[in-house]
Write an enzyme that holds these catalytic residues in place. Structure first.
Site: not given
Ligand code: NAD
Length: 323
Positions: A80, A112, A191, A266
């Site tokens: 995240p 991100t 981004k 964020k």
């Molecule tokens: P999410 O919260 O669904 O998933 C994040 C995962 O990371 C979780 O499974 C969590 O358990 C894991 N995690 C957290 N800390 C960790 C660590 N120290 N070691 C291992 N695993 C760990 O978030 P997401 O929606 O998958 O987003 C992830 C990133 O992608 C973010 O930075 C977000 O801004 C970006 N992003 C998201 C989207 C979207 O539509 N969801 C689109 C583009 C970019």
């Protein structure tokens, strides 16, 4: 593109809303002789990833990010926030950089986050493992793009980077476009700029459709007019915030799935910070961010896709039944 051999051992850290569908595409498309080593802090997510990926290659669940890094030649992380990226890479004993030898390995962080954190992790990588290569490689396209394998990857490297063919070959298993953005942290800059614009357009479209529907206009007609007018946008055509106008998207499925409204705070905050850091004057960003944050506090919107801002504005979701 030059022919490249895919690494036999690939690592994946962070299997959330974005990570899991990316991991699924990767593991379905890699040959059975490859292994993907993976780790997530959530044991539930680890189990889900093993069960749901549909992998054609071998899967190796690991007990921390260091183990993933030690066993892979190419590692992708997507977690995240900046603090989580620091945890993945910098945690003593169990972080990626605690690995004994990362020589020749490619590490790409697709989260991100703020550019300062990414640059710091890149510098630490250089310091502790001078022969390893760290890149920022954030993604755009949302959960649906991740599921369809049609993401855009913005890479913090120049077009002349010698690893670009390999980076492209691996990411094209999960994406349609891989774009080198110039140098370290510029993938994130691209981004954050994209987020700033797309979140702003989405709120503007929600306001505008609310106004049109309340004035008695058929939003389908307006959508087709905008398509051939100066107000056209991908948001209008493919990701419309009004239920029913872009079938199959979260807005047409009760705003479930997609990009959580809580994340706007964020992402928009990172873009505003980035503008401030370089002294670029911005006007609408802070107010757009505040609107989404207020909407996220509304129990009718909390936890849902950010396009639910249309609901928060008082938009009519049953418009089709009244026409
Ligand atoms: P999410 O919260 O669904 O998933 C994040 C995962 O990371 C979780 O499974 C969590 O358990 C894991 N995690 C957290 N800390 C960790 C660590 N120290 N070691 C291992 N695993 C760990 O978030 P997401 O929606 O998958 O987003 C992830 C990133 O992608 C973010 O930075 C977000 O801004 C970006 N992003 C998201 C989207 C979207 O539509 N969801 C689109 C583009 C970019």
């Amino acid at each position: 593109m030059a022919l490249v051999t895919l690494p036999t051992d690939i690592g994946f850290v962070g299997l959330g809303n974005m990570g899991l569908p990316m991991f699924s595409n990767l593991t379905r498309k890699l040959p059975s002789s490859s292994t993907v080593h993976f780790y997530d802090v959530s044991s539930e997510t680890m189990e889900k990833s093993l069960k749901e990926s549909g992998a054609a290659c071998r899967l190796n669940p690991c007990s921390n990010a260091r183990e993933v890094a030690e066993k892979s030649d190419f590692l992708i992380s997507i977690v995240p926030e900046g603090q989580h990226v620091r945890a993945v890479y910098l945690t003593p004993e169990t972080g990626v950089l605690a690995a004994s030898d990362l020589s020749g390995k490619i590490l790409v962080d697709s989260s991100t986050i703020d550019t300062a954190t990414s640059l710091q992790v890149g510098e630490e990588t250089q310091k502790r493992h001078p022969k390893a290569f760290f890149y920022d490689g954030p993604v755009s396209g949302g959960v649906s793009g991740a599921a369809q394998g049609t993401l855009t990857i913005m890479l913090g490297c120049p077009t002349t980077d010698t690893h670009l063919p390999l980076l492209s070959a691996v990411f094209l298993l999960m994406a349609s476009n891989v774009v080198p953005c110039g140098g370290p942290s510029l993938g994130l800059t691209a981004k954050l700029c994209n987020n700033y614009l797309s979140l702003t357009i989405s709120l503007a479209n929600a306001e505008m459709y609310n106004m049109a529907i309340k004035s008695g206009m058929d939003p389908r007609l307006l959508q087709s007019i905008l398509k051939i007018s100066t107000g056209s946008s991908r948001n209008n055509e493919q990701q419309n915030p009004v239920p029913g106008l872009s079938p199959g998207t979260p807005a047409s499925k009760g705003y479930k799935g997609g990009f959580k409204i809580e994340y706007v705070k964020k992402d928009m905050g990172l873009a505003i910070e980035a503008a401030k850091r370089v002294g670029a004057k911005i006007c609408i960003g802070p107010s757009v961010r505040e609107s989404y944050m207020e909407a996220a506090e509304d129990p009718r919107c909390a936890g849902l896709d950010a396009k639910v801002v249309y609901r928060w504005l008082g938009g009519d979701e049953e418009w089709a039944e009244k026409l």
